[in-house]
Design a protein around this motif. Structure first.
Motif, PDB file in Angstrom:
ATOM      1  N   GLY A 173       7.363 -25.466  -3.877  1.00 20.54           N
ATOM      2  CA  GLY A 173       6.314 -26.182  -3.560  1.00 20.54           C
ATOM      3  C   GLY A 173       5.783 -27.156  -4.475  1.00 20.54           C
ATOM      4  N   GLY A 174       4.545 -27.385  -4.829  1.00 24.33           N
ATOM      5  CA  GLY A 174       4.162 -28.653  -5.668  1.00 24.33           C
ATOM      6  C   GLY A 174       4.308 -28.430  -7.026  1.00 24.33           C
ATOM      7  N   ASP A 175       5.182 -27.230  -7.397  1.00 29.20           N
ATOM      8  CA  ASP A 175       5.223 -26.967  -8.677  1.00 29.20           C
ATOM      9  C   ASP A 175       6.569 -26.625  -9.139  1.00 29.20           C
ATOM     10  N   PRO A 176       7.357 -27.588  -9.031  1.00 27.87           N
ATOM     11  CA  PRO A 176       8.718 -27.341  -9.332  1.00 27.87           C
ATOM     12  C   PRO A 176       9.011 -27.199 -10.950  1.00 27.87           C
ATOM     13  N   PRO A 177      10.122 -26.545 -11.341  1.00 26.22           N
ATOM     14  CA  PRO A 177      10.472 -26.505 -12.642  1.00 26.22           C
ATOM     15  C   PRO A 177      10.740 -27.718 -13.393  1.00 26.22           C
ATOM     16  N   ARG A 178      11.157 -27.870 -14.504  1.00 29.63           N
ATOM     17  CA  ARG A 178      11.367 -29.254 -15.204  1.00 29.63           C
ATOM     18  C   ARG A 178      12.441 -29.863 -14.818  1.00 29.63           C
ATOM     19  N   ALA A 179      13.555 -29.040 -14.655  1.00 30.34           N
ATOM     20  CA  ALA A 179      14.857 -29.344 -14.322  1.00 30.34           C
ATOM     21  C   ALA A 179      15.276 -28.659 -12.859  1.00 30.34           C
ATOM     22  N   PRO A 180      14.766 -28.935 -11.676  1.00 31.80           N
ATOM     23  CA  PRO A 180      15.022 -28.524 -10.514  1.00 31.80           C
ATOM     24  C   PRO A 180      16.251 -28.291 -10.110  1.00 31.80           C
ATOM     25  N   ARG A 181      17.006 -29.252 -10.191  1.00 37.53           N
ATOM     26  CA  ARG A 181      18.728 -29.235  -9.597  1.00 37.53           C
ATOM     27  C   ARG A 181      19.321 -28.137 -10.348  1.00 37.53           C
ATOM     28  N   GLY A 182      18.940 -27.910 -11.604  1.00 32.90           N
ATOM     29  CA  GLY A 182      19.811 -26.921 -12.326  1.00 32.90           C
ATOM     30  C   GLY A 182      19.498 -25.709 -11.967  1.00 32.90           C
ATOM     31  N   ALA A 183      17.991 -25.447 -11.837  1.00 32.65           N
ATOM     32  CA  ALA A 183      17.513 -24.168 -11.431  1.00 32.65           C
ATOM     33  C   ALA A 183      18.002 -23.867 -10.160  1.00 32.65           C
ATOM     34  N   LEU A 184      18.053 -24.730  -9.146  1.00 28.87           N
ATOM     35  CA  LEU A 184      18.432 -24.489  -7.741  1.00 28.87           C
ATOM     36  C   LEU A 184      19.887 -24.190  -7.864  1.00 28.87           C
ATOM     37  N   HIS A 185      20.785 -24.803  -8.636  1.00 32.18           N
ATOM     38  CA  HIS A 185      22.089 -24.379  -8.780  1.00 32.18           C
ATOM     39  C   HIS A 185      22.369 -22.993  -9.342  1.00 32.18           C
ATOM     40  N   THR A 186      21.530 -22.578 -10.237  1.00 32.64           N
ATOM     41  CA  THR A 186      21.585 -21.274 -10.680  1.00 32.64           C
ATOM     42  C   THR A 186      21.279 -20.164  -9.427  1.00 32.64           C
ATOM     43  N   TYR A 187      20.213 -20.676  -8.630  1.00 40.55           N
ATOM     44  CA  TYR A 187      20.102 -19.702  -7.502  1.00 40.55           C
ATOM     45  C   TYR A 187      21.053 -19.626  -6.504  1.00 40.55           C
ATOM     46  N   VAL A 188      21.737 -20.812  -6.147  1.00 39.29           N
ATOM     47  CA  VAL A 188      22.844 -20.822  -5.318  1.00 39.29           C
ATOM     48  C   VAL A 188      23.974 -20.151  -5.768  1.00 39.29           C
ATOM     49  N   THR A 189      24.182 -20.218  -7.104  1.00 32.20           N
ATOM     50  CA  THR A 189      25.323 -19.388  -7.774  1.00 32.20           C
ATOM     51  C   THR A 189      25.119 -17.919  -7.598  1.00 32.20           C
ATOM     52  N   ARG A 190      23.831 -17.359  -8.030  1.00 30.18           N
ATOM     53  CA  ARG A 190      23.540 -16.058  -7.596  1.00 30.18           C
ATOM     54  C   ARG A 190      23.597 -15.489  -6.205  1.00 30.18           C
ATOM     55  N   LEU A 191      23.284 -16.439  -5.394  1.00 32.76           N
ATOM     56  CA  LEU A 191      23.498 -16.044  -3.796  1.00 32.76           C
ATOM     57  C   LEU A 191      24.992 -16.200  -3.374  1.00 32.76           C
ATOM     58  N   ARG A 192      25.790 -16.847  -4.046  1.00 37.05           N
ATOM     59  CA  ARG A 192      27.361 -16.800  -3.738  1.00 37.05           C
ATOM     60  C   ARG A 192      27.645 -15.389  -4.395  1.00 37.05           C
ATOM     61  N   GLN A 193      27.034 -15.123  -5.272  1.00 38.83           N
ATOM     62  CA  GLN A 193      27.738 -13.654  -6.062  1.00 38.83           C
ATOM     63  C   GLN A 193      27.341 -12.753  -5.276  1.00 38.83           C
ATOM     64  N   THR A 194      26.349 -12.803  -4.495  1.00 36.85           N
ATOM     65  CA  THR A 194      26.105 -11.523  -3.433  1.00 36.85           C
ATOM     66  C   THR A 194      26.623 -11.806  -2.140  1.00 36.85           C
ATOM     67  N   LEU A 195      26.999 -12.805  -1.783  1.00 33.51           N
ATOM     68  CA  LEU A 195      27.432 -12.902  -0.480  1.00 33.51           C
ATOM     69  C   LEU A 195      28.983 -13.239  -0.536  1.00 33.51           C
ATOM     70  N   ASP A 196      29.570 -13.856  -1.205  1.00 32.37           N
ATOM     71  CA  ASP A 196      31.103 -14.135  -1.330  1.00 32.37           C
ATOM     72  C   ASP A 196      31.754 -12.758  -1.255  1.00 32.37           C
ATOM     73  N   PRO A 197      31.553 -11.778  -1.879  1.00 33.25           N
ATOM     74  CA  PRO A 197      32.324 -10.438  -1.921  1.00 33.25           C
ATOM     75  C   PRO A 197      32.413 -10.028  -0.488  1.00 33.25           C
ATOM     76  N   LEU A 198      31.337 -10.135   0.258  1.00 35.46           N
ATOM     77  CA  LEU A 198      31.239  -9.599   1.543  1.00 35.46           C
ATOM     78  C   LEU A 198      31.937 -10.381   2.659  1.00 35.46           C
TER      79      LEU A 198
END
Length: 264
Positions: A54-79
């Motif tokens: 929302g209106g309160d992103p972290p200081r480095a939003p791209r890096g934080a977003l990349h982290t969440y994408v990586t974790r989501l991949r770790q959940t879905l890719d093996p399936l």
């Protein structure tokens, strides 16, 4: 494609071969839901940032977003299907998720509605009604109640709710044309209680009651919606419902005939 099945027309669900796959982290659920609502298209980083924080992103939003994408991949890719890649895609435009036509309930819903409307256009109203009913059966309740994103529920979910209501309207219209008014009264009474400002349902309930030989109850429904709109919004019903009220008072014979498409 992938052996994954995603559902967004209700609580967010992921499964493979009917086995539920947990996506426990809140931000990952927001990310996955956002990607699924734009399935097979890329979503800009700016939009994903808005959905996640929302209106309160972290200081480095791209890096934080990349982290969440990586974790989501770790959940879905093996399936993913053996020998295939995972469903998450990356490009200069942002991130996306690739799903098959049968792998997401929202896509199935829209495909089924399209096929039903095609049947109606060629004059097969029973097939249209059946197709719309099957499509509506895919909805399991409120959209994504377990996904915490004010932005998503403000900017995206309302259009899905409206899509659902329009499909319900059309199925009622078809069933009224097929003479199934007796089946609709209970459902429409429930819908007017759940969506009290959705005048189309009130009008369809009035028509169904009239065709069931219950004109007095149809007039009571008009009085009810008139009072509700006046007390809650300070307005009168729209012209279609008012015209329908007059037609019932006059016992207009046209009310007993098949209504033209788009009319009550």
């Amino acid at each position: 494609m992938h052996g994954l099945d995603f559902r967004v027309l209700g609580p967010l669900e992921v499964s493979i071969d009917t086995r539920r796959v947990p996506v426990a982290a809140g931000k990952q659920r927001v990310l996955l839901a956002t990607l699924l609502l734009s399935a097979n298209r890329f979503v800009a980083v700016e939009e994903l940032t808005e959905r996640l924080w929302g209106g309160d992103p972290p200081r480095a939003p791209r890096g934080a977003l990349h982290t969440y994408v990586t974790r989501l991949r770790q959940t879905l890719d093996p399936l993913a299907a053996r020998g295939g890649d995972g469903p998450i895609r990356t490009s200069a435009a942002g991130y996306g998720i690739e799903v098959s036509a049968g792998g997401l309930d929202l896509i199935r819903f829209r495909d089924m509605v399209g096929a039903a409307r095609t049947a109606g256009e060629r004059g097969d109203l029973p097939a249209e009604s059946d197709g719309l009913t099957r499509a509506l059966d895919l909805w399991r309740g409120p959209v994504l109640p377990d996904v915490r994103s004010d932005s998503l529920h403000r900017d995206v979910v309302p259009s899905l709710v409206e899509e659902h209501l329009r499909t319900l309207e059309r199925r009622h219209e078809v069933d009224l044309a097929l003479g199934r008014h007796d089946r609709l009264v209970g459902e429409l009474r429930a819908l007017t209680g759940k969506h009290p400002f959705h005048e189309r349902f009130w009008g369809q309930l009035m028509v169904a009651l009239y065709r069931c030989g219950r004109p007095a109850e149809a007039l009571e429904v008009y009085a009810e919606v008139t009072k509700s709109l006046r007390n809650r919004l300070g307005v009168r019903p729209g012209h279609e419902v008012r015209d329908l009220h007059i037609a019932i008072l006059r016992d207009d014979p046209r009310l007993s005939s098949t209504p033209p498409e788009g009319e009550l």
